[in-house]
Scaffold this motif. Sequence first.
Motif, short mmCIF file in Angstrom:
data_model
loop_
_atom_site.label_atom_id
_atom_site.label_comp_id
_atom_site.label_asym_id
_atom_site.label_seq_id
_atom_site.Cartn_x
_atom_site.Cartn_y
_atom_site.Cartn_z
N VAL A 106 -6.51 -1.26 -15.51
CA VAL A 106 -5.60 -0.61 -16.44
C VAL A 106 -4.93 0.60 -15.78
CG1 VAL A 106 -5.45 0.68 -18.61
CG2 VAL A 106 -6.81 -1.40 -18.50
N VAL A 107 -5.71 1.40 -15.07
CA VAL A 107 -5.16 2.57 -14.37
C VAL A 107 -4.09 2.13 -13.37
CG1 VAL A 107 -5.67 4.45 -12.76
CG2 VAL A 107 -7.26 3.95 -14.64
N ALA A 108 -4.36 1.06 -12.63
CA ALA A 108 -3.42 0.60 -11.61
C ALA A 108 -2.13 0.09 -12.22
CB ALA A 108 -4.07 -0.49 -10.76
N VAL A 109 -2.22 -0.72 -13.28
CA VAL A 109 -1.01 -1.26 -13.90
C VAL A 109 -0.20 -0.14 -14.55
CG1 VAL A 109 -0.11 -2.82 -15.67
CG2 VAL A 109 -2.02 -3.53 -14.25
N ALA A 110 -0.85 0.79 -15.24
CA ALA A 110 -0.14 1.91 -15.84
C ALA A 110 0.56 2.76 -14.78
CB ALA A 110 -1.11 2.78 -16.66
N THR A 111 -0.10 2.94 -13.63
CA THR A 111 0.49 3.71 -12.54
C THR A 111 1.73 3.02 -11.99
OG1 THR A 111 -1.68 4.59 -11.92
CG2 THR A 111 0.06 4.70 -10.26
N ALA A 112 1.61 1.72 -11.74
CA ALA A 112 2.76 0.99 -11.20
C ALA A 112 3.90 0.93 -12.20
CB ALA A 112 2.33 -0.42 -10.79
N MET A 113 3.56 0.88 -13.49
CA MET A 113 4.61 0.86 -14.51
C MET A 113 5.39 2.17 -14.49
SD MET A 113 6.01 -1.02 -16.82
CE MET A 113 7.34 -0.65 -17.97
N GLN A 114 4.70 3.28 -14.35
CA GLN A 114 5.38 4.58 -14.31
C GLN A 114 6.14 4.79 -13.01
OE1 GLN A 114 6.14 6.89 -16.38
NE2 GLN A 114 7.03 8.23 -14.82
N GLU A 115 5.54 4.41 -11.89
CA GLU A 115 6.15 4.69 -10.60
C GLU A 115 7.37 3.80 -10.31
OE1 GLU A 115 5.52 7.14 -8.83
OE2 GLU A 115 3.49 7.79 -9.31
N SER A 116 7.32 2.55 -10.75
CA SER A 116 8.39 1.61 -10.35
C SER A 116 8.83 0.68 -11.47
CB SER A 116 7.89 0.77 -9.17
OG SER A 116 6.86 -0.11 -9.60
N THR A 117 8.32 0.86 -12.68
CA THR A 117 8.46 -0.12 -13.76
C THR A 117 8.08 -1.53 -13.29
OG1 THR A 117 10.84 -0.48 -13.42
CG2 THR A 117 10.19 1.20 -15.02
N LEU A 118 7.01 -1.57 -12.48
CA LEU A 118 6.47 -2.84 -11.96
C LEU A 118 7.50 -3.62 -11.16
CD1 LEU A 118 4.25 -3.93 -14.98
CD2 LEU A 118 3.44 -3.39 -12.66
N GLN A 119 8.37 -2.90 -10.46
CA GLN A 119 9.34 -3.54 -9.56
C GLN A 119 9.01 -3.15 -8.12
OE1 GLN A 119 13.56 -3.62 -11.25
NE2 GLN A 119 12.66 -1.90 -12.37
N ASN A 120 9.12 -4.09 -7.23
CA ASN A 120 8.79 -3.87 -5.82
C ASN A 120 9.99 -3.24 -5.12
OD1 ASN A 120 7.27 -3.89 -3.51
ND2 ASN A 120 7.77 -6.01 -2.99
N LEU A 121 10.12 -1.93 -5.27
CA LEU A 121 11.32 -1.21 -4.82
C LEU A 121 11.30 -0.99 -3.32
CD1 LEU A 121 11.44 1.50 -7.65
CD2 LEU A 121 12.66 -0.68 -7.56
N SER A 122 12.46 -1.13 -2.71
CA SER A 122 12.58 -0.93 -1.26
C SER A 122 12.80 0.53 -0.90
CB SER A 122 13.75 -1.76 -0.71
OG SER A 122 14.97 -1.38 -1.35
N GLY A 123 12.98 1.39 -1.90
CA GLY A 123 13.18 2.81 -1.65
C GLY A 123 12.74 3.61 -2.86
N GLY A 124 12.98 4.92 -2.78
CA GLY A 124 12.60 5.81 -3.86
C GLY A 124 12.78 7.24 -3.43
N ASP A 125 11.97 8.15 -4.00
CA ASP A 125 12.04 9.55 -3.62
C ASP A 125 11.61 9.72 -2.17
OD1 ASP A 125 12.22 12.38 -3.94
OD2 ASP A 125 10.04 12.43 -4.18
N ARG A 126 12.50 10.29 -1.36
CA ARG A 126 12.25 10.45 0.07
C ARG A 126 11.89 9.09 0.70
NH1 ARG A 126 8.67 15.85 -0.50
NH2 ARG A 126 8.12 14.77 -2.43
N ASP A 127 10.68 8.94 1.25
CA ASP A 127 10.35 7.67 1.91
C ASP A 127 9.43 6.80 1.06
OD1 ASP A 127 8.16 9.32 2.10
OD2 ASP A 127 7.71 8.85 4.20
N SER A 128 9.38 7.02 -0.25
CA SER A 128 8.52 6.23 -1.13
C SER A 128 9.03 4.80 -1.25
CB SER A 128 8.45 6.87 -2.51
OG SER A 128 7.93 8.17 -2.44
#
Length: 343
Positions: free
Chosen positions: A89-111
């Motif tokens: 649950v912690v992992a899915v909630a984290t990924a939902m907040q960080e990327s909305t569960l999308q495998n993003l090729s970029g983000g803030d700085r080098d994220s």
Amino acid sequence: MGRVPLRLVIALLAVLGLMGAGLVVIPAMMMMGIAGVEADDSSGVSSTMCSPIAQTGNTDVTLGEDQLANAQTVIETGVSLEIPARGLVVAVATAMQESTLQNLSGGDRDSMGLFQQRGGWGSASQRTDPVMASTMFYTGGKAGQPGLLDIDGWQSMTVTDAAQAVQRSAFPFAYARWESLATSLVESVVGDDPLGCDDNAVGADLPDGAVGDMLQVALEQQGDPYVWGAVGPDSFDCSGLVVYSWRQAGHPLKIRTAAQMYDNSTHVEPGDEQPGDLLFGALGERGSAGHVMIVLEPGTAVQAPETGRDVQITKYTADDVNWKLGRLDDSAFARTKPAGAAA
């Protein structure tokens, strides 16, 4: 383990937390809707499946097929590592907040990736590989960053605290809003227990911002015992729950008791209450309050009731003459009052 068909991914449950004893179902958490979409199964026959629509604040989030597949990968990777359900649950909630569960090729700085991991966690290919990114979240990064399993006591932490211990986010309380959605997805994949499109698990959504963070903290204390004079983290009296919830949301109060909260609140007419307002009872002859609950939505509150009972969700009737509604004033807060805490 084999992949669970996407048709098994369930509609959003009004559920809070996967604790050691299992699921705790509550009647008021988040608003959900059911969207029927068509999908082809292996036989080529078109069938109907349901996608979860999570509502947090004024935002509706409908998970698409890629997002559901990524959630499933996060969960199944954790299962293969023998991660307890709470960690999933912690992992899915984290990924939902960080990327909305999308495998993003970029983000803030080098994220990059589902968890928006920085460059030190691994190579770009590792961070954008959902299995590898999930593994690193659970077990740690390539440069020694601690994963969830490295955090002492993570199983007894709130989702917010456990996720923040790994991610070190500038916005730690944002993880909490996705706990119900994450819980439903974990139960679907691990429990193989889908709901159909005819199910109606409808509740109240939490607002965005500080008030929503405070309410999430209060809800996470369900099942903790009432102890007179206690202000957490494992037991509470009625006003102690209010004090603890606001403090954990980053807005400490200067006052402690139900009577002080009543004296530092603006009266709210029944029917005009908002999430985060307070419901006062046990009113004395001099107009002071002896009990307080936190409004989740009109007619529903969370409270630490009395000795021998645990923190719980309670229904109330606002026009009962024995109860008064109030909204905390600026004077109640040690710092600037959070937006939305008063009209």
